[in-house]
Design an enzyme around this catalytic site. Structure first.
Site, PDB file in Angstrom:
ATOM      1  N   ASP A   1       0.872  -1.174   0.000  1.00 49.55           N
ATOM      2  CA  ASP A   1       0.000   0.000   0.000  1.00 49.55           C
ATOM      3  C   ASP A   1       0.916   1.233   0.000  1.00 49.55           C
ATOM      4  O   ASP A   1       2.146   1.124   0.104  1.00 49.55           O
ATOM      5  CB  ASP A   1      -0.963  -0.013   1.198  1.00 49.55           C
ATOM      6  CG  ASP A   1      -2.208   0.855   0.926  1.00 49.55           C
ATOM      7  OD1 ASP A   1      -2.146   1.751   0.046  1.00 49.55           O
ATOM      8  OD2 ASP A   1      -3.233   0.661   1.586  1.00 49.55           O
TER       9      ASP A   1
HETATM   10  C1  NOJ Z   1      -4.057   3.935   0.223  1.00 50.34           C
HETATM   11  C2  NOJ Z   1      -5.242   3.032   0.321  1.00 50.34           C
HETATM   12  O1  NOJ Z   1      -5.190   2.296   1.519  1.00 50.34           O
HETATM   13  C3  NOJ Z   1      -5.357   2.049  -0.836  1.00 50.34           C
HETATM   14  O2  NOJ Z   1      -6.585   1.387  -0.728  1.00 50.34           O
HETATM   15  C4  NOJ Z   1      -5.213   2.764  -2.134  1.00 50.34           C
HETATM   16  O3  NOJ Z   1      -5.391   1.862  -3.198  1.00 50.34           O
HETATM   17  C5  NOJ Z   1      -3.845   3.417  -2.183  1.00 50.34           C
HETATM   18  N1  NOJ Z   1      -3.752   4.399  -1.100  1.00 50.34           N
HETATM   19  C6  NOJ Z   1      -3.537   4.089  -3.505  1.00 50.34           C
HETATM   20  O4  NOJ Z   1      -4.243   5.255  -3.633  1.00 50.34           O
END
Ligand code: NOJ
Length: 747
Positions: A283
């Site tokens: 993430d």
């Molecule tokens: C953080 C989020 O937790 C995740 O779900 C998302 O896909 C990513 N950022 C990318 O934006």
């Protein structure tokens, strides 16, 4: 020219290999071929996902172009200027050392331009077809911008309405979530990964992110392995079985080990047990966030831990880019580990057909907001809507004068919900617009400007409108910004002065319909008895207005069912229907409420069971709950035999009578309980559901087949087992109802 010849050779090789061997052999061969030509630098480049929201402002910088030219980047996130997409891809293909294409990624969570209900709303449809269509439409619309990878679906089981990301979740049940997971993957990825409008899906967040302690986002999770396997893993397994190509490691630590450095989940479960052959992305910064977690001392150590755990691609932070080669020199990681990451990434790029066809889909006419897409979004919004209460107030009748009130009755952006970067509020149709379009007799007075508005300045006008009308429709809830990532709430009641306004409207004596648009269940204790009907619309998306108009006026029937237990207050969370029993289960017979305790009572144990003195033990509405217009009656559950032999099946059935004045599409649910297990088993588990259409006055039989496989679970030795013994079974309208039958599993 050279490039053209190269493409031609690749295409010819592809065709001849297709004839000679299976595609996967061909792809593995190509992977090795490309890998053998890559420099170490270029290999590291493939593991790097560059988020441009922080890096590309204004024009594309020469630095960035050079990075692509040198093969230092494998994937881009959030490049939203199509000219940049084309230019970066051209550089990658024509000027980088091995012409490896880039992937362009984006969070397309419930629609790209045409916005569908939030995922929790989609889950409330209990409808795989609706979910698949929403994902297909998203992929078709996103392809125009060159987006071929979405960070969706989110498959985190969520048992806590305080958690902001419950809005993005498939709800609390592993079976329902698995059905939806399969549908979303099929929809995003389409029939063929190498079609120009196929988006590879990303099953996220791996793992147990939804178990965040106290519902506080990013919080620690403590989940034993049985629970991981029985509850949190099944939707992911379903996604991989459906062909999901990527998976995202989550922010949280699981039993003390952050997911991005967690060998147990990324290696043992994902690769060894599930044989997953796509790639794992972290993430956003979750690799270097292992430093504040206290699991890595610096970026280099974080990279080492993530690499050792088997994480293939790093999102936005640059610890691999900065330290992977140094770690290799020091012998802390090996080139073979890096090669494996690159293999996983190249395999997916090859499956996507990007080497043959790297560029954006060229379209004659834009498909954004196409009529068919808007219709699909309306259908999804209708199917997601849950009728929670109805004192014969709904549906409305054409002659009634309506007072349309509330901060979300005309809120084109807020009705879209969380994670809708690209949906344009100008295309939204609001309830107010839909009432006007349909020439309803209505007056509109918002009463409150937005959901958190505490001012009573608009009350007078709203009350005057109510007094002149036959029925009040109040559309309130939460603005989009109140749910989603990092938007947890401790108090989950209606924010601002909405309860006060509802109270004032109730005092007019007019029938009052409450429509809720929100990213989570809302605590209704203070207003429950002041409203005559409650409709949960979630955040319904672009077509909220027409969908709600049809439901409220009986042109469409409410079919949605709750994908989560609806608590009385945030304080009751976590709360979920499929909980294990205590040795002292809660029971209405022995419950003693706080007001029933005599003053000065002797110190006794007050009913001796598991409940709150002030909130009791039941939620406001159970998982699976939802009303129809009209009335449906379930007869008792009948089993074809009270003995089930292993590897045989039994039939379970129930007759349903439609006793009302409307045709009904009923979501018939099958629950079982394994009465005695190696570990304490849930009081009920959903094992199937069916949508059954029942005409007015008609009776139909709903039938399910139960096989031994349906009774399987993971025991204390981590084995999938089916244990002989007693089982209870219900065919029911929701998780709290239905008439129980039983059978015994025998050898
Ligand atoms: C953080 C989020 O937790 C995740 O779900 C998302 O896909 C990513 N950022 C990318 O934006």
């Amino acid at each position: 020219m050279n490039q053209l010849i190269r493409l031609l050779i690749i295409a010819l090789a592809f065709v001849s290999c297709q004839k000679k061997s299976s595609k996967s052999d061909y792809i593995e061969q190509r992977v090795e071929e490309i890998l053998s030509k890559m420099s170490l630098q270029e290999k590291v480049g493939q593991t790097s996902l560059r988020g441009t929201s922080s890096r590309v402002k204004g024009d594309l910088s020469e630095d960035l172009k050079n990075a692509v030219r040198n093969g230092e980047i494998g994937v881009f996130l959030n490049v939203m200027n199509p000219k940049y997409v084309d230019e970066l891809q051209r550089i990658a293909i024509e000027e980088s050392p091995n012409g490896i294409p880039l992937i362009f990624a984006r969070d397309i969570i419930h629609g790209y331009k045409t916005i569908f209900p939030i995922p929790l709303g989609m889950a409330a449809s209990w409808n795989a077809e609706v979910a698949e269509t929403s994902a297909r439409v998203s992929a078709i619309e996103a392809a125009e911008s060159g987006i071929r990878w979405t960070f969706s679906p989110m498959l985190d089981i969520a048992r806590d309405a305080r958690w902001g990301r419950i809005a993005e979740s498939p709800g609390e049940d592993p079976y329902l979530a698995s059905v939806l997971a399969t549908a979303f993957i099929k929809g995003y990825q389409g029939d063929s990964l190498n079609s120009e409008n196929s988006m590879i899906a990303c099953a996220k967040h791996f793992l147990a992110y939804g178990a965040a302690e106290g519902g506080r986002d990013y919080n620690t999770t403590i989940v034993n392995e049985e629970l991981l396997r029985n509850v949190y893993l099944p939707p992911f397994k379903a996604a991989f079985d459906a062909g999901a190509q990527t998976v995202m490691s989550s922010f949280n630590d699981i039993n003390g080990v952050p997911a991005s450095g967690n060998k147990f989940i990324l290696k043992k479960i994902l690769r060894d047990e599930y044989n997953f052959d796509g790639f794992v992305v972290s993430d956003w910064n979750s690799v270097t966030e292992m430093i504040p977690h206290g699991y890595a001392k610096d970026d280099k150590h974080a990279a080492e831990r993530a690499i050792t755990a088997g994480l293939d691609m790093e999102m936005t932070s640059t610890s691999y880019e900065d330290y992977l080669l140094a770690l290799m020199d020091e012998g802390k990681v090996t080139e073979e580990q890096l090669n494996d990451f690159v293999r996983n990434i190249l395999r997916v790029k090859l499956r996507m057909g990007l080497f043959e066809n790297p560029y954006r889909e060229k379209v004659d006419a834009s498909k954004w907001y196409a009529q068919s897409h808007l219709e699909a979004a309306k259908e999804a919004a209708i199917k997601s809507t849950v009728l929670l209460k109805n004192n014969k107030t709904l549906p409305l009748n054409k002659n009634q004068r309506i007072a349309l009130i509330g901060p979300l009755a005309d809120a084109p952006v807020d009705q879209l919900g969380t994670w809708t970067f690209d949906g344009d509020g100008n295309y939204s149709l609001t309830p107010k617009q839909a009432f006007a379009e349909n020439k309803s007799k209505f007056v509109f007075a918002e009463g409150l400007k937005y959901s958190r508005d505490k001012s009573s300045a608009g009350f007078k006008k709203a009350i005057a409108a109510a007094e002149k009308s036959d029925v009040i429709v109040f559309i309130g809830g939460e603005e989009a910004i109140l749910s989603g990532e990092a938007h947890s709430r401790a108090d989950i009641s209606l924010p601002g002065a909405q309860e006060q306004l509802i109270d004032a409207l109730h005092k007019t004596g007019k029938p009052l319909v409450l429509v809720i648009m929100a990213g989570r269940p809302i605590a209704l204790g203070n207003i429950m008895d002041k409203v005559d009907a409650i409709v949960m619309a979630w955040h319904p998306g672009t077509m909220a207005g027409p969908a709600l108009y049809d439901i409220l006026n009986g042109k469409a029937q409410p079919e949605g069912r709750l994908p989560v237990t609806w608590p009385k207050q945030g304080a009751q969370c976590p709360i979920y229907y499929n909980h294990p029993n205590t040795g002292r289960p809660a029971s209405a017979d022995s419950f003693v409420g706080i007001n029933d305790i005599p003053v000065g009572a002797w110190q006794s144990s007050l009913g001796n069971n598991s409940h709150y003195l002030d909130l009791g033990f039941e939620p406001h509405f159970p998982f699976g709950y939802g009303l129809n217009y009209g009335e449906i009656e379930y007869e008792k559950t009948i089993v074809s035999s009270n003995k089930l032999r292993r590897n045989e099946t039994i039939q379970v059935s129930c007759t349903l009578h439609n006793k009302g004045n409307y045709p009904i599409t009923e979501t018939v649910q099958l629950y079982i309980q394994d009465v005695v297990g190696d570990i304490v088993r849930p009081v009920k588990e959903l094992k199937g559901f069916k949508k059954i259409r029942i005409a007015k006055g008609e009776s139909v039989s709903a039938e399910f087949t139960i096989s031994t496989k349906d009774l399987e679970y993971v025991d204390s030795s981590m084995n999938y087992v089916v244990e002989d013994g007693d089982f209870n079974v219900w065919i029911a309208p929701n998780s709290a109802d239905g008439i129980k039958a039983s059978f015994e599993l025998i050898e």
